[in-house]
Design an enzyme around this catalytic site. Structure first.
Site, short mmCIF file in Angstrom:
data_model
loop_
_atom_site.label_atom_id
_atom_site.label_comp_id
_atom_site.label_asym_id
_atom_site.label_seq_id
_atom_site.Cartn_x
_atom_site.Cartn_y
_atom_site.Cartn_z
N GLY A 23 44.04 46.55 38.38
CA GLY A 23 44.33 45.92 39.66
C GLY A 23 45.40 44.85 39.55
O GLY A 23 46.40 44.87 40.26
N ALA A 24 45.18 43.92 38.64
CA ALA A 24 46.10 42.80 38.52
C ALA A 24 45.79 42.05 37.24
O ALA A 24 44.79 42.32 36.58
CB ALA A 24 45.95 41.86 39.71
N GLU A 37 42.52 36.63 40.85
CA GLU A 37 43.49 36.24 39.81
C GLU A 37 43.78 34.74 39.89
O GLU A 37 43.92 34.07 38.87
CB GLU A 37 44.79 37.04 39.92
CG GLU A 37 44.62 38.56 39.91
CD GLU A 37 43.72 39.11 38.83
OE1 GLU A 37 43.67 38.52 37.74
OE2 GLU A 37 43.04 40.14 39.09
N1 B3K Z 1 41.85 40.42 33.37
C1 B3K Z 1 42.46 41.59 33.94
C2 B3K Z 1 41.98 42.86 33.36
C3 B3K Z 1 42.69 43.28 32.12
C4 B3K Z 1 42.24 44.65 31.69
C5 B3K Z 1 42.76 45.04 30.36
N2 B3K Z 1 42.42 46.39 30.01
C6 B3K Z 1 42.26 41.66 35.41
C7 B3K Z 1 41.18 40.84 35.97
O1 B3K Z 1 40.02 41.06 35.75
O2 B3K Z 1 41.50 39.90 36.64
ZN ZN Z 2 39.33 39.19 36.26
#
Ligand code: B3K
Ligand code: ZN
Length: 884
Positions: free
Chosen positions: A268-269, A305
């Protein structure tokens, strides 16, 4: 077969890093196929680490090493050991030292979309979880936190915009049409939060003044033709910033916040410090291109985010087993944000719907793992519903147990105590305990034990003593590696209703004071527990697990009458909706049984119709909520209640029930449709969204009738729609029936939207989720469509993912063609994009839930995949564990 069995990493093996990296100075000379990365590291021994500290081991994959210098001295091959995944320097100095490493990488060849890669003409990075090691050699683990400066050199006409984390501190021009920009991030961060973006991008800019009066520049970077689709994302960002100040006391900490929308993105982001990278689908929206659901998701993901800046970035995870520390908490925060921004009841129902179908299925299958997993082969496989959604439920339960005030004190303490650190889930729970004084020792089991607890409640009314005896039993099925479970600490929210629907007092035996609230949270801690409510003049109806207060499967025997009563009267909006779901499930499962016995059930006016009729005659302020009350449980949800899933029977039964409702209540659906079919293009407030949700639910019922009238309504709406919600909802009705203009409408839609990737994604999904026969052939045709590309994750999810996850009746066709099709695609994806391949593969994981024939067909495809010669770690782990 795979040549080497990949390593398993265990939580119990965690040790602190031997070396710390204090500063990272990066210098990128960008080129599509040959980027040169110079990394200067300031390294010192970790005083906290035991042991000899002789060797320095850095991670690195798919890098071409050009040179290494230690304290200014060139090293030669004898001074280090270079492996496929590491660089080891035996004998580094005891005192702090400087290491300079030059590597080369090829972003264009990087179809896995991890590390530095090319998305259309743009260069961008994705480093979580372990992508930084594909950029340069580094101690690529979250507990190594460093300060970064990043200089980017690139051709100015191809890459006029050069971005990285933090603040832009210098820029300059070079010969040959090149230019450079230098960035500095003042906050220490783990490598997974590093980001770089370069491209020909346009930017929407705005400003935000924080609660302490600091001005922050907000920028959203997109391709030029998308600039008219950024307003909603920008507004969402400002809403999120304000909300975090007001609800968690969190202020943004840099002067610049950038978001970049990227077309090729695995998830997603990504919350990179100061420079979020987003999948275009969670940024771009215009009333005619994005649905109301898209608008809500964008606000939710932008919020998510943004909230990571504190829960994830300022305080990060010690190791990847602690992923839920940041993800569970941040999902909880984004859920609360969305609940405040939209309809709390509807938001909660949407969350629980997803949890109960998808996460519960994960918990019940061979990939079940705790919220804090104990081992993994490929960490990317653990960005799961369990870590995210169940993780959020665990945080929500803490809030329920210690109260909102206690919870806020707990998060305040967490931010104060751990700012700048890499910590564990246990550190988080400890803050909650310390701030509230509530003992959460037993509660911690939610982090370590996998599986969905089963809660059985029986209620016995004692008329003589005007008391209600509740017996609550809990158990939890075995999961891989965890045969026996200890009882959980479960917050069980409960209410009692009188026969006229009013709420009764909740006084427990022995209490002298009346209990003031209408809902009471019981602490369930033992495998069997008794509660006696007193002062009840009549036999009450129990409303249990209000608001879905714990992620458990509830068993409470209810008659159809009781469910219908709760569906009409329960003041708890979640339970009221849920009573309708239980009622409809019972009706549909009855039909399933009748099919199994070879009967053709008569679809008569049943209790469900009556219950719906009552709902339809009500006066509802929240139309989205009403739309949910009128939506039958999904096939997935109904299937979960079956011993052996029969996708054909479930589909047929649900369609039958839906048709019966449409027939009997046609006039009501028609009336509601007409009342709410008003043109409100551009309005995205709760009222307009509710109207659309409701009228489109009604249109879907009317579509079941396949009548001239329904055909006229759907095509009229399709052709005159000014919002994507209206257009796509009517097209879905057309596509899933036998509308004479079906082909024409699909072509019109494609032609109109061919320049809008995100809309064309919807066009793929609509066709992939058509429940009529022949869909698999159509999906195969679409694979060859010029707009389809296996290298674009959004396209893969919208066609292959949609077919395998949202079209049970076709995917599970008896001949196994659906399974074979999926396996073919996974084999192709395995070498292109292992992360996406592994995610797609999970559609075969629950094979044990089906009949013998299907089991065999599904297993055969899993074996075919597991036996591939060059199977990626990602796919290997999912295939092997699914088979085990
Ligand atoms: N922290 C990222 C996800 C990363 C995934 C890597 N395979 C998005 C989120 O949860 O905000
Ligand atoms: Zn996250």
């Amino acid at each position: 077969m795979r040549e080497h069995t990949p390593n398993t990493v265990y939580l119990k093996d965690y040790t602190p890093p031997d070396y710390l990296i204090e500063t990272v100075d990066l210098f990128f000379e960008l080129d599509e196929e040959n980027t040169r990365v110079t990394s200067k590291l300031r390294i010192r021994r970790n005083p906290e680490s035991p042991g000899e500290h002789r060797e320095l081991e850095l991670d690195g994959e798919q890098l071409v090493l050009e040179s290494i210098r230690l304290n200014g001295r060139n090293l030669n091959a004898a001074d280090y050991r270079l492996g496929d995944e590491s660089l080891v320097l035996p004998g580094v100095p005891d005192r702090p030292f400087e290491l300079e490493i030059v590597t080369r990488i090829n972003p264009k060849a990087n179809t896995a979309l991890e590390g530095l890669y090319l998305s259309k003409d743009m260069l961008c990075t994705q480093c979580e979880a372990q992508g930084f090691r594909k950029i340069t050699y580094f101690a690529d683990r979250p507990d190594v936190m460093a300060k970064y400066t990043t200089t980017i050199v690139a051709d100015k006409s191809r890459y006029p915009v050069l971005l990285s984390n933090g603040n832009r501190i210098a820029t300059g021009e070079l010969k040959n049409g090149r230019h450079w920009v230098k960035w500095e991030d003042p906050f220490k961060k783990p490598s997974y939060l590093f980001a770089l973006v370069a491209g020909r991008l346009e930017c929407l800019e705005d400003r935000y003044v924080t609660c302490s009066g600091r001005e922050v520049t907000l920028q959203i970077f997109v391709e030029k033709h998308d600039l008219d689709k950024c307003d909603h994302a920008m507004q969402s960002l400002k809403n999120a910033m304000r909300w975090d100040e007001e609800n968690f006391g969190r202020e943004y900490d840099l002067d610049l916040y950038m978001i970049v929308a990227v077309g090729h993105f695995n998830m997603g982001a990504m919350e990179n410090k100061g420079l979020n990278v987003f999948n275009t689908k969670y940024v771009l929206a215009r009333p005619d291109t994005a649905t109301d659901a898209d608008y809500e998701h964008i606000e939710g993901v932008i919020g998510h985010e943004y909230f990571h800046n504190w829960t994830g970035n300022r305080i990060t995870c010690r190791d990847w087993f602690q992923l839920s520390l940041k993800e569970g908490l941040t999902v909880f925060r984004d859920q609360e944000f969305s609940a405040d921004r939209t309809s709390r009841a509807v938001k909660r129902i949407d969350e629980v719907n997803m949890l109960r179908t998808r996460q519960f299925a994960e918990d019940a299958g061979p990939l079940a793992h705790p919220v804090r997993p104990e081992s993994y082969i490929e960490i990317n496989n653990f960005y799961t519903l369990t870590v995210y959604e169940k993780g959020a439920e665990v945080v929500r339960m803490i809030q329920t147990l210690i109260g909102k005030e206690g919870f806020r004190k707990g998060t305040d303490l967490y931010f104060e105590r751990h700012d700048g650190q890499a910590v564990t889930c246990d550190d988080f729970v400890k803050c909650m305990e310390d701030a509230s004084g509530v003992d959460l020792a037993q509660f911690r089991l939610w982090y370590g034990q996998a599986g969905t607890p089963e809660v059985r409640i029986s209620a016995d009314y004692d008329a003589t003593n005007r008391a209600l005896n509740l017996t609550v039993r809990q158990s939890c099925p075995a999961t891989p590696g965890q045969p026996v479970k200890a009882p959980f600490h479960i917050p069980l929210a409960i209410g009692l209703l009188a026969p006229d629907g009013t709420e009764l007092p909740l006084r427990l035996d022995g209490e002298t004071e009346p209990f003031a609230q209408k809902t009471r949270v019981l602490d369930v801690k033992a495998s069997e527990q008794h509660f006696r409510f007193v002062g009840l003049a009549e036999k009450p109806v129990v409303s249990a697990l209000r608001g879905f207060s714990a992620p458990v499967r509830l068993h409470l025997d209810r008659s159809v009458e009781e469910l219908a009563f709760l569906f009409s009267h329960d003041p708890d909006p979640f339970n009221r909706w849920d009573a309708g779901q239980q009622l409809a499930s019972q009706v549909i499962l009855d039909l399933v049984d009748q099919y199994a016995e070879g009967e053709t059930p008569a679809a008569a006016d049943g209790p469900l119709t009556e219950a719906y009729r009552r709902v339809l005659s009500g006066n509802w302020p929240d139309l989205s909520y009403l739309a949910l009350l009128l939506t039958l449980p999904s096939e997935e949800y109904i299937s979960a209640a079956m011993k052996v899933i029969d996708p054909d029977a479930v589909h047929r039964a649900r369609q039958t029930a839906k048709l019966a409702l449409a027939r009997t209540l046609e006039a009501e659906f028609r009336r509601l449709y007409e009342t709410h079919h008003v043109d409100e293009a551009g309005r995205f407030d709760a009222e307009a969204v509710g109207r659309r949700r409701l009228k489109n639910a009604c249109l879907a019922y009317l579509g079941m009738l396949e009548s001239e009238e329904a055909y006229r309504l759907s095509v009229r709406q399709f052709r005159s729609a000014r919002t994507m919600t209206d257009q796509i909802s009517s097209l879905a009705v057309i596509v899933n029936g036998h509308h004479p203009e079906k082909a024409a409408c699909l072509t019109e839609f494609y032609e109109r939207w061919r320049a809008e990737d995100l809309v064309i994604d919807k066009w793929f999904t609509l066709q992939a989720t058509c429940h009529l026969p022949g869909t698999l052939d159509r999906v195969k045709e679409l694979l060859a469509h010029p707009a389809f590309d296996l290298k674009i994750p959004n396209r893969v999810c919208c066609l292959i993912g949609a077919f395998t996850q949202n079209n049970a009746v076709n995917f599970h066709a008896r001949d196994g063609a659906g399974y074979e099709f999926l396996a073919d695609q996974i084999i192709a994806l395995n070498s292109l994009n292992p992360q996406v391949a592994a995610r797609m593969l999970t559609a075969l994981t629950p094979w044990r839930r089906y009949d013998e024939d299907r089991q065999q067909l599904m297993r055969r495809q899993l074996q075919r995949i597991a036996g591939l010669e060059k199977v990626s770690k990602d796919v290997y782990e999912v295939a092997m564990k699914s088979l085990s």
